[in-house]
Write an enzyme that holds these catalytic residues in place. Structure first.
Site, PDB file in Angstrom:
ATOM      1  N   SER A  74       0.831  -1.195   0.000  1.00  0.00           N
ATOM      2  CA  SER A  74       0.000   0.000   0.000  1.00  0.00           C
ATOM      3  C   SER A  74       0.868   1.248   0.000  1.00  0.00           C
ATOM      4  CB  SER A  74      -0.905   0.022   1.227  1.00  0.00           C
ATOM      5  OG  SER A  74      -0.139   0.204   2.415  1.00  0.00           O
ATOM      6  N   ASP A  75       0.316   2.337  -0.511  1.00  0.00           N
ATOM      7  CA  ASP A  75       0.939   3.634  -0.285  1.00  0.00           C
ATOM      8  C   ASP A  75       0.794   3.971   1.195  1.00  0.00           C
ATOM      9  OD1 ASP A  75       2.207   6.052  -0.701  1.00  0.00           O
ATOM     10  OD2 ASP A  75       0.953   6.632  -2.394  1.00  0.00           O
ATOM     11  N   TRP A  76       1.562   4.935   1.641  1.00  0.00           N
ATOM     12  CA  TRP A  76       1.627   5.292   3.056  1.00  0.00           C
ATOM     13  C   TRP A  76       0.340   6.014   3.471  1.00  0.00           C
ATOM     14  CZ3 TRP A  76       5.079   2.565   1.186  1.00  0.00           C
ATOM     15  CH2 TRP A  76       6.269   2.211   1.827  1.00  0.00           C
TER      16      TRP A  76
END
Length: 733
Positions: free
Chosen positions: A278-280
């Site tokens: 996932s992106d942050w």
């Protein structure tokens, strides 16, 4: 008796040999590099406890964060993410760094935490040269490996649907073939150094406004033939170890829990064997995300509402909402990528890098990707016998501008211009310490070269009036997390250029911009050079281009609109919303669908300021009519190119295809060729079959419908040969 003794001796020798082989056999069969990454991962995952599996499926934030009372994890070397290793099984830690344009470490910088900054991704895309992209990736990967990093959050391939997007400088333009090819080569370069790379941000993260809440609406076929095609091509070419899912929703579901994107398209249709991270701050659930195909949650303690891939996922496993087989699949995919790229067999070794060689890579990238947009009366290249030059604006006495946000690299030599706002995220505003003024003075010989800051247009005009040539640098800072309000250059720079051009018509404008900008003064200046964000050796590269030591060969990877009215969405709600104004809930990408950029301009029809693929040179080229032959049901195209000028230079042969019943021409192949004056070469250009196809929704496959196809060769999307008609048989890819 003697015979019995010999038999006993042979048995003893054989037994000792078996014992020796047993001792020589690896105690950890997954450590055998002769086995496939899949076999090694399957063997290793059987040795893991459940606690160890959970350790691998979520990363920790790798930096201290005072706002969240977060300390740097033990073992982390300090950057975007950290996954602790498992020493008992020989599993190395994942040390993850942002790395869109170089090894980035914008927060909590320690002495020595500097790296080589490449020019922007659009500069690499404007080179139209896969070798440039690979070299840049290999340079970044090598620096990361020598710093101790083994995972890079690189490979940005979101298409440019809007020139106001604050992250356009990280990406590779508007065309899926060009972007997918160049980003794929960048990823391949990074991973050649045994550093795992992502591609990102999957998918349709094409604006920063409301990026964490926006719901992108677009039909499946349209996304398959545009943004998803760029990812498909980049993944096929680069084979990244991970795909990073994005913040936004796509057709109602968060990208990181979107079963269609992650399971159906990525893992089933494309047969992607790696893992999805996932992106942050982009994870929103445990069971739904895991079942939809998310394999690793990123830095949840700091960025997500909770650590979903810990207690909530354990509870989902206990209740049967997520299967243990799915947990094993998540871990197997992570380990498989680590084996495939070489994280086990080639651990990073901290040590020095060849700084000069790496700066040369950055310099060459800009020299290949800067685009000469205007050159009236051959003002460029600058003559060697000039006696006076005025250099004006954009802190050109100190350095060149860089974009902000997570991709921002702390450059070698440090920030050349300090104290600018914003000083905090997504800043600080940074200038790579490569002074164009210093490089121009060195190239100009005995000429007098004087500088004006540009803060006072009248003073700048006075200086320009006394010089033979004026070189004005203008800039547009952009960064992750926000979009521009419009295409206007900030800080009244248009008035500066107008004043200088009025004082001296022999004015050259050098653009350091994120993306296209308005140029109301265009007809009053002699030359315009788009230098994007120039990178750590940008000053020297710009001087080489201005003085003709290097012949410009960049071609636009984007369409340059005349104004906002030409865009599919002239208004960008929320980009400059007043305080308290709610952000937009949706973005309608169905307006243009798959016809992004130059294809939208064909469809309307509209005349851009500069077309996709455009770029001038200090020499001239002639391209012959394309020769097309069909082999195995697919066309092969060859074009004769001749350098008709007096300088060596490079041309880009662009092949566009028009499908039966579809009036829109699309880029199907390209090749860059370097020629000496008078030299002729026949260039064979391979065509990408998916650009000759349509995505068939019923068969869920790429289909060449068959019939009469029109093939064009040329030097931009609007400068093309006559059509060559060719019959192709129907076929399924």
């Amino acid at each position: 008796m003697k015979h019995q003794n010999k038999s006993a001796l042979r048995r003893a020798i054989f037994a000792s040999g078996l014992a020796a082989c047993a001792l020589a056999a690896p105690a950890r069969p997954w450590s055998d590099p002769g086995r496939s990454p899949d076999a090694r991962a399957r063997t290793l995952v059987r040795q893991l406890t459940d606690a160890e599996k959970f350790q691998l499926i979520h990363s920790l934030f790798g930096e201290p964060d005072a706002a969240h009372k977060w300390s740097m994890p033990a073992g982390a070397i300090g950057s975007a993410g950290y996954v602790p290793g498992i020493p008992r099984l020989g599993i190395p830690a994942q040390q993850q760094s942002d790395a869109g344009l170089g090894v980035a470490n914008p927060i909590n910088v320690r002495p020595g935490d500097v790296a080589t900054a490449l020019p922007s991704g659009l500069a690499t895309a404007a080179s139209w040269d896969p070798k440039i992209a690979f070299a840049g990736g290999a340079m970044i990967g090598g620096e990361a490996w020598h710093k101790g990093f083994n995972v890079l959050l690189a490979g940005g391939v979101d298409l440019q649907r809007d020139p106001r997007n604050g992250r356009n400088f990280e990406y590779a333009g508007e065309d899926p073939l060009l972007a997918g090819t160049l980003v794929g080569e960048t990823v391949r370069g990074i991973q050649s150094q045994h550093v795992l790379s992502t591609v990102k941000h999957y998918a349709l993260n094409d604006q920063e406004t409301a990026r964490t809440t926006i719901d992108v609406r677009i039909g499946e076929r349209a996304m398959r033939e545009s943004d998803l095609l760029a990812f498909e091509l980049a993944i096929a070419r680069g084979r990244p170890g991970s795909v990073m899912c994005s913040y936004n929703k796509v057709n109602g579901d968060w990208a990181c829990e979107n079963d269609f994107l992650l399971n159906q398209v990525l893992k089933k249709d494309w047969r992607y064997p790696g893992f999805v991270m996932s992106d942050w701050g982009a994870t929103h659930s445990a069971a739904k995300a895991a079942n939809a195909g998310l394999d690793q949650e990123s830095a949840a303690e700091v960025f997500d509402k909770e650590v979903y891939f810990d207690a909530p996922l354990k509870q989902a496993l206990a209740h049967g909402e997520v299967s243990h087989a799915r947990l094993d699949d998540m871990v197997t995919r992570i380990l498989r990528s680590m084996f495939a790229v070489g994280l086990f067999d080639h651990p990073p070794q901290k040590g020095p890098v060849d700084v000069n060689a790496n700066l040369a890579v950055a310099q060459h990238a800009l020299e290949a990707g800067a685009v000469l947009l205007r050159n009236e009366r051959t003002l460029l290249p600058l003559a060697s016998d000039l006696h006076s030059i005025a250099v004006i604006g954009a802190h050109a006495d100190k350095g060149v501008l860089a974009g902000g946000g997570s991709s921002m690299v702390i450059p070698r030599g440090g920030n050349a211009v300090t104290g600018l706002e914003p000083a905090t995220w997504p800043g600080p505003v940074t200038y790579d310490p490569s002074s164009p003024l210093k490089a121009i003075r060195a190239a100009a010989g005995h000429a007098r070269v004087e500088f004006a800051s540009g803060d006072d247009p009248a003073a700048a005009a006075a200086l320009a009036r006394q010089a033979q040539v004026a070189v004005v640098f203008v800039q547009q800072w952009a960064a992750e997390s926000f979009d521009a309000a419009d295409l206007t250059l900030p800080d009244k720079q248009d008035a500066l250029v107008a004043a200088v051009a009025k004082a001296n018509p022999r004015t050259v404008v050098v653009l350091e911009t994120n993306s296209p900008v308005a140029m109301p003064w265009l007809d009053r200046v002699g030359a315009v050079l788009e230098a994007w964000y120039p990178g750590n050796a940008g000053g020297q590269a710009i001087a080489n281009l201005l003085f003709g030591r290097v012949n410009p060969s960049g071609r636009l990877p984007i369409t340059w609109p005349r104004d906002l009215s030409q865009l599919p969405r002239p208004q960008l709600p929320g980009a400059v919303a007043a305080p308290g104004t709610p952000p937009p809930a949706t973005a309608d990408y169905a307006i243009e669908g798959a016809d992004v950029g130059y294809r939208w301009f064909q469809r309307q029809p509209l005349q851009p300021l500069f077309p996709f693929g455009f770029g001038l040179s200090y020499t001239s080229f002639a391209q012959g009519a394309p020769q097309v032959a069909v082999h195995g049901g697919l066309p092969r195209v060859s074009v004769e190119v001749r350098n008709t000028g007096s300088r060596a230079g490079a041309d880009v042969v662009q092949i566009y295809a028009q499908l039966p019943g579809n009036p829109i021409r699309r880029l199907a192949g390209f090749a860059k060729v370097t020629l000496a004056p008078g030299q002729t070469r026949t260039v064979e250009v391979p065509l990408e079959p998916r650009l000759l196809s349509e995505f068939d929704m019923a068969k869920r496959r790429w289909i060449i419908r068959g019939g009469s196809y029109a093939i064009y060769a040329g030097r931009s999307a609007t400068d093309l040969s006559a059509a060559v008609r060719v019959q192709l048989p129907a076929q399924t890819l």
